[in-house]
Motif scaffolding. Structure first.
Motif, PDB file in Angstrom:
ATOM      1  N   LYS A  42       6.142   6.990 -12.265  1.00 14.80           N
ATOM      2  CA  LYS A  42       6.403   5.730 -12.367  1.00 14.80           C
ATOM      3  C   LYS A  42       5.459   4.178 -12.250  1.00 14.80           C
ATOM      4  CE  LYS A  42       9.751   2.592 -10.407  1.00 14.80           C
ATOM      5  NZ  LYS A  42       9.444   1.683 -11.136  1.00 14.80           N
ATOM      6  N   LEU A  43       4.407   4.643 -11.089  1.00 14.85           N
ATOM      7  CA  LEU A  43       3.504   3.756 -10.360  1.00 14.85           C
ATOM      8  C   LEU A  43       2.441   3.037 -11.604  1.00 14.85           C
ATOM      9  CD1 LEU A  43       3.136   4.591  -6.942  1.00 14.85           C
ATOM     10  CD2 LEU A  43       4.184   2.825  -7.279  1.00 14.85           C
ATOM     11  N   ILE A  44       2.306   4.642 -12.807  1.00 13.36           N
ATOM     12  CA  ILE A  44       1.021   4.027 -13.670  1.00 13.36           C
ATOM     13  C   ILE A  44       1.712   3.178 -14.591  1.00 13.36           C
ATOM     14  CG2 ILE A  44      -0.074   5.588 -15.580  1.00 13.36           C
ATOM     15  CD1 ILE A  44      -0.203   7.459 -12.959  1.00 13.36           C
ATOM     16  N   LYS A  45       2.783   3.669 -14.755  1.00 12.35           N
ATOM     17  CA  LYS A  45       3.897   3.062 -15.693  1.00 12.35           C
ATOM     18  C   LYS A  45       3.396   1.543 -15.257  1.00 12.35           C
ATOM     19  CE  LYS A  45       6.216   6.468 -18.096  1.00 12.35           C
ATOM     20  NZ  LYS A  45       7.936   6.356 -18.422  1.00 12.35           N
ATOM     21  N   ASP A  52      -0.696  22.244  -3.924  1.00 13.01           N
ATOM     22  CA  ASP A  52       0.397  21.934  -3.921  1.00 13.01           C
ATOM     23  C   ASP A  52       1.076  20.550  -4.483  1.00 13.01           C
ATOM     24  OD1 ASP A  52       3.790  22.046  -3.432  1.00 13.01           O
ATOM     25  OD2 ASP A  52       3.418  22.069  -1.102  1.00 13.01           O
ATOM     26  N   HIS A  53       0.683  20.165  -5.382  1.00 15.75           N
ATOM     27  CA  HIS A  53       0.952  18.667  -6.006  1.00 15.75           C
ATOM     28  C   HIS A  53       2.510  17.474  -5.276  1.00 15.75           C
ATOM     29  CE1 HIS A  53      -2.275  19.963  -8.298  1.00 15.75           C
ATOM     30  NE2 HIS A  53      -3.030  19.418  -6.935  1.00 15.75           N
ATOM     31  N   LYS A  54       2.690  17.130  -4.480  1.00 18.08           N
ATOM     32  CA  LYS A  54       4.020  16.354  -4.682  1.00 18.08           C
ATOM     33  C   LYS A  54       4.505  14.782  -4.944  1.00 18.08           C
ATOM     34  CE  LYS A  54       4.438  18.199  -0.090  1.00 18.08           C
ATOM     35  NZ  LYS A  54       3.033  18.794   0.252  1.00 18.08           N
ATOM     36  N   ASP A  55       5.396  14.218  -4.730  1.00 21.24           N
ATOM     37  CA  ASP A  55       5.387  13.199  -5.121  1.00 21.24           C
ATOM     38  C   ASP A  55       5.096  12.558  -7.058  1.00 21.24           C
ATOM     39  OD1 ASP A  55       6.122  12.253  -2.884  1.00 21.24           O
ATOM     40  OD2 ASP A  55       4.521  11.898  -2.035  1.00 21.24           O
ATOM     41  N   LEU A  56       4.482  13.661  -8.055  1.00 24.14           N
ATOM     42  CA  LEU A  56       4.556  13.951  -8.817  1.00 24.14           C
ATOM     43  C   LEU A  56       4.688  11.971 -10.019  1.00 24.14           C
ATOM     44  CD1 LEU A  56       3.997  17.172 -10.307  1.00 24.14           C
ATOM     45  CD2 LEU A  56       2.148  15.207  -9.198  1.00 24.14           C
ATOM     46  N   ASP A  57       6.912  12.742  -9.574  1.00 17.59           N
ATOM     47  CA  ASP A  57       7.683  11.410 -10.421  1.00 17.59           C
ATOM     48  C   ASP A  57       7.206   9.861 -10.043  1.00 17.59           C
ATOM     49  OD1 ASP A  57       8.305  11.932  -7.916  1.00 17.59           O
ATOM     50  OD2 ASP A  57      10.295  11.380  -7.881  1.00 17.59           O
ATOM     51  N   LEU A  64       0.522  -1.073   0.404  1.00 20.30           N
ATOM     52  CA  LEU A  64      -0.060  -0.579  -0.176  1.00 20.30           C
ATOM     53  C   LEU A  64       0.968   1.465   0.428  1.00 20.30           C
ATOM     54  CD1 LEU A  64      -2.820   1.565   0.011  1.00 20.30           C
ATOM     55  CD2 LEU A  64      -2.513   0.979   2.828  1.00 20.30           C
ATOM     56  N   ILE A  65       0.227   1.608  -0.931  1.00 23.62           N
ATOM     57  CA  ILE A  65       1.983   3.378  -1.349  1.00 23.62           C
ATOM     58  C   ILE A  65       0.851   4.430  -1.186  1.00 23.62           C
ATOM     59  CG2 ILE A  65       3.592   3.725  -3.340  1.00 23.62           C
ATOM     60  CD1 ILE A  65       2.941   1.548  -4.284  1.00 23.62           C
ATOM     61  N   ILE A  66       0.770   5.467  -0.144  1.00 16.43           N
ATOM     62  CA  ILE A  66       0.900   6.697   0.461  1.00 16.43           C
ATOM     63  C   ILE A  66       1.997   7.663  -0.174  1.00 16.43           C
ATOM     64  CG2 ILE A  66       0.725   7.936   2.707  1.00 16.43           C
ATOM     65  CD1 ILE A  66      -1.017   5.056   2.241  1.00 16.43           C
ATOM     66  N   LEU A  67       1.091   8.406  -1.259  1.00 20.76           N
ATOM     67  CA  LEU A  67       1.620   9.677  -1.896  1.00 20.76           C
ATOM     68  C   LEU A  67       0.920  10.790  -1.424  1.00 20.76           C
ATOM     69  CD1 LEU A  67       2.295   8.010  -4.704  1.00 20.76           C
ATOM     70  CD2 LEU A  67       4.366   7.955  -3.202  1.00 20.76           C
ATOM     71  N   PRO A  83      -3.375  16.225  -9.025  1.00 16.17           N
ATOM     72  CA  PRO A  83      -2.305  17.104 -10.080  1.00 16.17           C
ATOM     73  C   PRO A  83      -2.981  15.805 -11.710  1.00 16.17           C
ATOM     74  CG  PRO A  83      -1.097  14.453  -8.192  1.00 16.17           C
ATOM     75  CD  PRO A  83      -2.706  15.062  -7.738  1.00 16.17           C
ATOM     76  N   CYS A  84      -2.821  16.710 -12.241  1.00 18.74           N
ATOM     77  CA  CYS A  84      -3.435  16.054 -13.835  1.00 18.74           C
ATOM     78  C   CYS A  84      -2.832  15.049 -14.121  1.00 18.74           C
ATOM     79  CB  CYS A  84      -2.658  17.381 -15.127  1.00 18.74           C
ATOM     80  SG  CYS A  84      -3.051  18.966 -15.055  1.00 18.74           S
ATOM     81  N   ILE A  85      -1.647  14.263 -13.818  1.00 15.15           N
ATOM     82  CA  ILE A  85      -1.824  12.795 -14.110  1.00 15.15           C
ATOM     83  C   ILE A  85      -2.417  12.004 -13.396  1.00 15.15           C
ATOM     84  CG2 ILE A  85      -0.261  13.008 -11.956  1.00 15.15           C
ATOM     85  CD1 ILE A  85       2.017  11.477 -13.927  1.00 15.15           C
ATOM     86  N   LEU A  86      -3.478  12.296 -12.345  1.00 15.73           N
ATOM     87  CA  LEU A  86      -4.468  11.546 -12.172  1.00 15.73           C
ATOM     88  C   LEU A  86      -5.663  11.945 -11.865  1.00 15.73           C
ATOM     89  CD1 LEU A  86      -2.763  10.624  -8.251  1.00 15.73           C
ATOM     90  CD2 LEU A  86      -2.295   9.283 -10.315  1.00 15.73           C
ATOM     91  N   ALA A  87      -5.958  13.301 -13.312  1.00 15.18           N
ATOM     92  CA  ALA A  87      -7.457  13.793 -13.506  1.00 15.18           C
ATOM     93  C   ALA A  87      -7.917  12.228 -13.939  1.00 15.18           C
ATOM     94  CB  ALA A  87      -7.075  14.617 -14.554  1.00 15.18           C
ATOM     95  N   ASN A  88      -7.782  11.142 -14.341  1.00 15.86           N
ATOM     96  CA  ASN A  88      -8.764  10.207 -15.300  1.00 15.86           C
ATOM     97  C   ASN A  88      -9.412   9.481 -14.069  1.00 15.86           C
ATOM     98  OD1 ASN A  88      -8.754  11.287 -17.700  1.00 15.86           O
ATOM     99  ND2 ASN A  88      -6.783  10.414 -18.260  1.00 15.86           N
ATOM    100  N   GLN A  89      -8.323   9.040 -12.911  1.00 16.22           N
ATOM    101  CA  GLN A  89      -9.024   8.297 -11.994  1.00 16.22           C
ATOM    102  C   GLN A  89     -10.031   9.013 -11.458  1.00 16.22           C
ATOM    103  OE1 GLN A  89      -6.873   5.645 -11.724  1.00 16.22           O
ATOM    104  NE2 GLN A  89      -4.950   6.636 -12.242  1.00 16.22           N
ATOM    105  N   ASN A  90     -11.289   7.586 -10.864  1.00 16.67           N
ATOM    106  CA  ASN A  90     -11.965   8.111 -10.243  1.00 16.67           C
ATOM    107  C   ASN A  90     -11.378   8.139  -8.553  1.00 16.67           C
ATOM    108  OD1 ASN A  90     -13.867   8.639 -11.895  1.00 16.67           O
ATOM    109  ND2 ASN A  90     -14.373   5.310 -11.612  1.00 16.67           N
TER     110      ASN A  90
END
Length: 395
Positions: free
Chosen positions: A76-79, A67-72, A7-10, A101-108
């Protein structure tokens, strides 16, 4: 290498994550699973602890200031194909877009609320295949007393992604009504029972209640005003009564089968209670299945071992036979899950049997499962309860 669920907490360091982790640990206890099977990983230790070949699920906590953190790490996890659940906090319009953040915009995502803790914990367990991902609810009611409320709850539960059985809405034309009803009850997680004053005067309602007892299916009972709950013996069930008052109904109308409606706060309470009961009931039914199998194995002189992850193993020659208790009707996804988790079985040569209770499952499904056993993979098959003894006496 020890098998762990990661379980990864970000995201933001907020107090709410501790509430979620606390509820998750309670759920693991309800399921009879050791806390040690879960590895908690955050941005500080992910480089050293994260393993791409073991199951993982991420929680991303938003920031109300953007203030969005842990984007990198998210990228990696999405990949890697890891699901990440975004959790945001504000109820204002556009809050998700600002906090996440935008990188998670398509997630519910889910807005954090105290009454969503069970839902979030269950989503995590579902992702790890520790709680089945099908969310099946059966509504039991008497038509001439509570039709309108049965329909109201059907619609509300469906909006929360439950697969809801309601006799008037679910059984297809031409299907044998009673056979399909018992079949669907067998496959449900929780029964929502509308305990109206004359519920048990109906032969079929009485039969449904008795069937729930035989199958040990948990109940969420809505007890009507001025109705004595003692006329239903719930001692053999995981049963949670909700005693209703007149003002829990819109305009205090509780005795009109077509016009009665529950107020919104009670509907929300029902959904929360169903989510809370679900894991505990599934664990109870799983334990019963394990106990039944072990008892028959002992009678047949077979030695089976219960593993911490709630499956059984038996070593014969160079093969480990794994018996996985399966609640409801085994699906192809159950077989797929067993295949994915092969590493968990800790043996080079493994044969898997999904054990299940076939009581009240329709013949067409039982015949289909037998056909799959005869025509597909030899190392993953189903084994119904009525065949336990025959199987265990073979060797």
């Amino acid at each position: 290498m020890e098998y762990k669920y990661q379980l990864i907490i970000l995201g933001s360091d907020v107090a709410e994550k501790h509430h979620i982790l606390g509820r998750l640990m309670e759920k693991l206890k309800d399921l009879g699973l050791p806390k040690s099977i879960l590895k908690i990983i955050d941005s500080n230790n992910i480089t050293d602890e994260y393993l791409g070949n073991q199951p993982a699920f991420g929680l991303y906590f938003g920031d109300i200031e953007g203030d969005h953190k842990d984007l990198d790490i998210c990228q990696k996890l999405i990949k890697d194909g890891t699901m990440i659940l975004p959790i945001f906090f504000s109820s204002k319009e556009g809050a998700f877009g600002k906090e996440i953040p935008c990188i998670l915009a398509n997630q519910n995502g889910i807005q954090f609320k105290e009454n969503e803790l069970d839902r979030i914990a269950n989503i995590i367990l579902e992702s790890f295949e520790l709680l089945r991902s099908t969310r099946k609810i059966f509504i039991s009611y008497r038509r001439n007393e509570s039709t309108s409320i049965a329909i109201q709850l059907y619609e509300a539960l469906e909006s929360y992604n439950y697969d809801v059985f309601l006799d008037t809405h679910t059984i297809g034309k031409g299907e044998p009504f009673q056979d399909e009803l018992w079949h669907r009850m067998t496959d449900c997680d929780v029964i929502v029972l509308l305990n109206t004053p004359k519920f048990l005067e109906s032969h079929w309602c009485k039969e449904e209640f008795a069937e729930a007892g035989v199958k040990q299916i948990g109940l969420v009972q809505l007890v009507w005003p001025n109705h004595d709950i003692k006329n239903i013996d719930s001692s053999s069930h995981i049963s949670y009564p909700m005693i209703l008052k007149a003002d829990d109904f819109v305009d205090n109308i509780f005795n009109n089968k077509d016009r009665s409606k529950l107020v919104d706060v009670i509907v929300e309470e029902v959904i929360t209670k169903v989510e809370s009961v679900r894991a505990r009931n599934l664990a109870s039914r799983q334990d019963n299945l394990i106990t039944d199998f072990r008892n028959i194995a002992e009678q047949c002189g077979r030695v089976v071992t219960v593993q911490p992850e709630k499956f059984l193993t038996e070593d014969i020659d160079d093969t480990r036979i794994v018996y996985i208790p399966t609640i409801g009707i085994p699906q192809s996804t159950s077989c797929q899950s067993a295949e994915i988790r092969k590493e968990l079985y800790r043996h080079d040569k493994v044969s898997v049997r999904l054990i299940y209770d076939d009581l009240r499952i329709r013949d067409k499904w039982l015949n289909h499962l037998d056909w799959l056993n005869d025509n597909f993979k030899k190392d993953i098959k189903t084994l119904k309860k009525q065949d336990f003894k025959t199987w265990l006496q073979q060797r």
